[in-house]
Design an enzyme around this catalytic site. Sequence first.
Site, PDB file in Angstrom:
ATOM      1  N   CYS A 119       0.838  -1.203   0.000  1.00 58.52           N
ATOM      2  CA  CYS A 119       0.000   0.000   0.000  1.00 58.52           C
ATOM      3  C   CYS A 119       0.871   1.251   0.000  1.00 58.52           C
ATOM      4  CB  CYS A 119      -0.930  -0.013   1.208  1.00 58.52           C
ATOM      5  SG  CYS A 119      -2.154   1.323   1.201  1.00 58.52           S
ATOM      6  N   CYS A 120       1.921   1.245   0.844  1.00 58.42           N
ATOM      7  CA  CYS A 120       2.834   2.382   0.892  1.00 58.42           C
ATOM      8  C   CYS A 120       3.563   2.563  -0.435  1.00 58.42           C
ATOM      9  CB  CYS A 120       3.846   2.202   2.016  1.00 58.42           C
ATOM     10  SG  CYS A 120       3.177   2.410   3.683  1.00 58.42           S
ATOM     11  N   CYS A 202      -1.021   8.703   6.959  1.00 61.38           N
ATOM     12  CA  CYS A 202      -2.371   8.388   6.490  1.00 61.38           C
ATOM     13  C   CYS A 202      -3.280   8.100   7.684  1.00 61.38           C
ATOM     14  CB  CYS A 202      -2.336   7.176   5.571  1.00 61.38           C
ATOM     15  SG  CYS A 202      -1.505   7.471   3.995  1.00 61.38           S
ATOM     16  N   CYS A 205      -3.561   4.569   9.347  1.00 58.73           N
ATOM     17  CA  CYS A 205      -2.321   4.012   9.899  1.00 58.73           C
ATOM     18  C   CYS A 205      -1.690   4.900  10.966  1.00 58.73           C
ATOM     19  CB  CYS A 205      -1.325   3.768   8.772  1.00 58.73           C
ATOM     20  SG  CYS A 205      -1.900   2.604   7.528  1.00 58.73           S
ATOM     21  N   CYS A 230       7.871   3.346   5.742  1.00 60.30           N
ATOM     22  CA  CYS A 230       6.941   3.239   4.626  1.00 60.30           C
ATOM     23  C   CYS A 230       7.640   2.923   3.316  1.00 60.30           C
ATOM     24  CB  CYS A 230       6.131   4.524   4.472  1.00 60.30           C
ATOM     25  SG  CYS A 230       7.151   5.957   4.053  1.00 60.30           S
TER      26      CYS A 230
END
Length: 241
Positions: A119-120, A202, A205, A230
Amino acid sequence: MQELNLKALNTEFINKEPEEAIRFIVEKLGVSNVALASSLSIEDQVLTDMLLKINPKARIFVIDTGRHFQKTYDLMDETMLRYKFNFEVYAPESADIEEYVSKLGPNFFYESVELRKKCCEIRKVKPLKRVLSTVDGWICGLRREQSPTRQDMEIFEWDEGNSIYKINPIIFWSEEKVWEYIKAHNLPYNSLYDKGFRSIGCQPCTRAIQPGENVRSGRWWWEDPDKKECGLHLGGHSSVK
């Protein structure tokens, strides 16, 4: 791109003010060839203030992951109004987001470290690489105090992953010193800091932390604190090129 002696520079600038390191790299590489990466953190607000005072035409970019807090976007607006400039904004590729969310759902990053890193990569690393391909150096608000993964970082580094220079002007600053600058210059900052947040990324998170916890313990709190990053700052760094 000029060849810089990073070891000599780190020795020369270790006791100088951050503004001097910023001015040096902007003059050496050229204002259009250096960019400050801003997450709208207190550190990046300090560097934004310093950089724009050195050169009002400096490049400052934000990676809009699509999952930021509304308070972060509010601060972005406030900062642009304060300094009368516009951030460069980079976003993830829509096809990447569509693929993973369609297959795994909107919260797939909670399922494993590997998926969180994916995702990062989609939301942060790939957009970062796009902007870094346009410069010879980038400025970051990293501090050694923030994380075990940042203990060996220097003011001037060579970012092997992106083949450009990386400058960390406040790498030796404490969080207290950052706040002193914020207050002395009356800089705008994210109001979430007043609610127990000390490192803001984000929304899914990031959480507030308790007194005494590490500054980044509210980021990806379900992972090993000695390893979590990240991916933006794991490109392979060296103080010698």
